[in-house]
Design a protein around this motif. Sequence first.
Motif, PDB file in Angstrom:
ATOM      1  N   VAL A   1       7.888   8.204 -13.787  1.00 19.44           N
ATOM      2  CA  VAL A   1       7.286   8.203 -15.112  1.00 19.44           C
ATOM      3  C   VAL A   1       6.330   9.402 -15.151  1.00 19.44           C
ATOM      4  N   GLY A   2       6.752  10.491 -15.755  1.00 17.09           N
ATOM      5  CA  GLY A   2       5.923  11.698 -15.808  1.00 17.09           C
ATOM      6  C   GLY A   2       5.677  12.256 -14.420  1.00 17.09           C
ATOM      7  N   ASP A   3       4.387  12.448 -14.068  1.00 13.45           N
ATOM      8  CA  ASP A   3       4.049  13.000 -12.750  1.00 13.45           C
ATOM      9  C   ASP A   3       3.758  11.910 -11.723  1.00 13.45           C
ATOM     10  N   LYS A   4       4.174  10.699 -12.020  1.00 11.50           N
ATOM     11  CA  LYS A   4       3.949   9.618 -11.053  1.00 11.50           C
ATOM     12  C   LYS A   4       5.261   8.926 -10.713  1.00 11.50           C
ATOM     13  N   PHE A   5       5.260   8.327  -9.535  1.00 13.70           N
ATOM     14  CA  PHE A   5       6.395   7.527  -9.080  1.00 13.70           C
ATOM     15  C   PHE A   5       5.915   6.096  -8.922  1.00 13.70           C
ATOM     16  N   ILE A   6       6.739   5.162  -9.350  1.00 16.10           N
ATOM     17  CA  ILE A   6       6.447   3.741  -9.190  1.00 16.10           C
ATOM     18  C   ILE A   6       7.513   3.177  -8.267  1.00 16.10           C
ATOM     19  N   LEU A   7       7.066   2.486  -7.235  1.00 13.35           N
ATOM     20  CA  LEU A   7       7.969   1.886  -6.262  1.00 13.35           C
ATOM     21  C   LEU A   7       7.811   0.373  -6.342  1.00 13.35           C
ATOM     22  N   SER A   8       8.928  -0.325  -6.414  1.00 10.33           N
ATOM     23  CA  SER A   8       8.843  -1.785  -6.447  1.00 10.33           C
ATOM     24  C   SER A   8       8.580  -2.305  -5.038  1.00 10.33           C
ATOM     25  N   LEU A   9       7.860  -3.400  -4.972  1.00 14.47           N
ATOM     26  CA  LEU A   9       7.508  -4.027  -3.697  1.00 14.47           C
ATOM     27  C   LEU A   9       8.087  -5.438  -3.678  1.00 14.47           C
ATOM     28  N   PRO A  10       9.404  -5.572  -3.500  1.00 15.67           N
ATOM     29  CA  PRO A  10      10.026  -6.896  -3.566  1.00 15.67           C
ATOM     30  C   PRO A  10       9.540  -7.855  -2.488  1.00 15.67           C
ATOM     31  N   TYR A  11       8.980  -7.332  -1.393  1.00 19.12           N
ATOM     32  CA  TYR A  11       8.468  -8.192  -0.318  1.00 19.12           C
ATOM     33  C   TYR A  11       6.957  -8.344  -0.407  1.00 19.12           C
ATOM     34  N   GLY A  12       6.358  -7.798  -1.466  1.00 16.75           N
ATOM     35  CA  GLY A  12       4.927  -7.929  -1.672  1.00 16.75           C
ATOM     36  C   GLY A  12       4.123  -6.779  -1.093  1.00 16.75           C
ATOM     37  N   PRO A  13       2.837  -6.741  -1.409  1.00 18.85           N
ATOM     38  CA  PRO A  13       1.963  -5.648  -0.982  1.00 18.85           C
ATOM     39  C   PRO A  13       1.494  -5.744   0.468  1.00 18.85           C
ATOM     40  N   ASP A  14       1.865  -6.812   1.163  1.00 19.59           N
ATOM     41  CA  ASP A  14       1.427  -6.972   2.553  1.00 19.59           C
ATOM     42  C   ASP A  14       2.375  -6.327   3.559  1.00 19.59           C
ATOM     43  N   SER A  15       3.383  -5.623   3.080  1.00 16.74           N
ATOM     44  CA  SER A  15       4.304  -4.933   3.983  1.00 16.74           C
ATOM     45  C   SER A  15       3.547  -3.831   4.721  1.00 16.74           C
ATOM     46  N   ASP A  16       3.899  -3.624   5.980  1.00 15.93           N
ATOM     47  CA  ASP A  16       3.209  -2.606   6.783  1.00 15.93           C
ATOM     48  C   ASP A  16       3.284  -1.223   6.155  1.00 15.93           C
ATOM     49  N   TRP A  17       4.440  -0.864   5.590  1.00 17.40           N
ATOM     50  CA  TRP A  17       4.553   0.487   5.035  1.00 17.40           C
ATOM     51  C   TRP A  17       3.585   0.679   3.876  1.00 17.40           C
ATOM     52  N   VAL A  18       3.367  -0.347   3.073  1.00 18.09           N
ATOM     53  CA  VAL A  18       2.428  -0.256   1.945  1.00 18.09           C
ATOM     54  C   VAL A  18       1.016  -0.079   2.489  1.00 18.09           C
ATOM     55  N   LYS A  19       0.652  -0.870   3.480  1.00 17.49           N
ATOM     56  CA  LYS A  19      -0.680  -0.745   4.090  1.00 17.49           C
ATOM     57  C   LYS A  19      -0.875   0.643   4.696  1.00 17.49           C
ATOM     58  N   ASN A  20       0.179   1.196   5.310  1.00 17.14           N
ATOM     59  CA  ASN A  20       0.092   2.538   5.901  1.00 17.14           C
ATOM     60  C   ASN A  20      -0.163   3.599   4.830  1.00 17.14           C
ATOM     61  N   VAL A  21       0.568   3.511   3.728  1.00 15.11           N
ATOM     62  CA  VAL A  21       0.432   4.489   2.653  1.00 15.11           C
ATOM     63  C   VAL A  21      -0.953   4.391   2.014  1.00 15.11           C
ATOM     64  N   VAL A  22      -1.408   3.185   1.753  1.00 16.78           N
ATOM     65  CA  VAL A  22      -2.729   2.995   1.149  1.00 16.78           C
ATOM     66  C   VAL A  22      -3.819   3.514   2.085  1.00 16.78           C
ATOM     67  N   ALA A  23      -3.717   3.210   3.372  1.00 14.14           N
ATOM     68  CA  ALA A  23      -4.728   3.665   4.340  1.00 14.14           C
ATOM     69  C   ALA A  23      -4.771   5.186   4.429  1.00 14.14           C
ATOM     70  N   ALA A  24      -3.605   5.825   4.403  1.00 10.47           N
ATOM     71  CA  ALA A  24      -3.539   7.284   4.515  1.00 10.47           C
ATOM     72  C   ALA A  24      -3.875   7.965   3.192  1.00 10.47           C
ATOM     73  N   GLY A  25      -3.646   7.266   2.078  1.00  9.25           N
ATOM     74  CA  GLY A  25      -3.890   7.857   0.773  1.00  9.25           C
ATOM     75  C   GLY A  25      -2.788   8.797   0.328  1.00  9.25           C
ATOM     76  N   GLU A  26      -1.695   8.830   1.102  1.00  9.79           N
ATOM     77  CA  GLU A  26      -0.588   9.723   0.767  1.00  9.79           C
ATOM     78  C   GLU A  26       0.662   9.351   1.545  1.00  9.79           C
ATOM     79  N   CYS A  27       1.780   9.950   1.128  1.00  7.11           N
ATOM     80  CA  CYS A  27       3.047   9.811   1.832  1.00  7.11           C
ATOM     81  C   CYS A  27       3.985  10.888   1.304  1.00  7.11           C
ATOM     82  N   GLU A  28       5.165  10.938   1.856  1.00 10.48           N
ATOM     83  CA  GLU A  28       6.201  11.809   1.312  1.00 10.48           C
ATOM     84  C   GLU A  28       7.348  10.919   0.861  1.00 10.48           C
TER      85      GLU A  28
END
Length: 132
Positions: free
Chosen positions: A53-80
């Motif tokens: 959506v414009g300059d942002k990407f939205i990713l669905s979290l079907p397993y919820g926000p407690d997934s390790d990858w989500v925590k990793n991205v939030v902690a780092a503040g970035e990803c590719e």
Amino acid sequence: MVSVKRRLARFNRLVANRIIGQVISRMPGFGAVYHRGRKSGRQYRTPVKVFRVGDKFILSLPYGPDSDWVKNVVAAGECELLTRWRKVRLVEPKVYVDTVQADIPRPLAAALKKIKAYDFIELHVAGAAGKP
């Protein structure tokens, strides 16, 4: 007791993602998030469903926000994100709940609602409109 979503997430992480992970990031509407482990520092790749959506990407979290990858991205503040053969650096992760799913195409929103997937993470393209 472990929920059905958590068991499915574990199966996908250990089996399915390794099989389809290389191919799915090339398909329209899908991608692979590259992130570093919070504790190990190891690089990981996680297949995801992607909505732009414009300059942002939205990713669905079907397993919820407690997934390790989500925590990793939030902690780092970035990803590719690798999507459709392009790698994009994303910043400013924001996890949120959206039961309306206004930014999600109608047919996909219906499918996500059916499995009660209301959690999302929003990320901005680095360098877009003053983003770091």
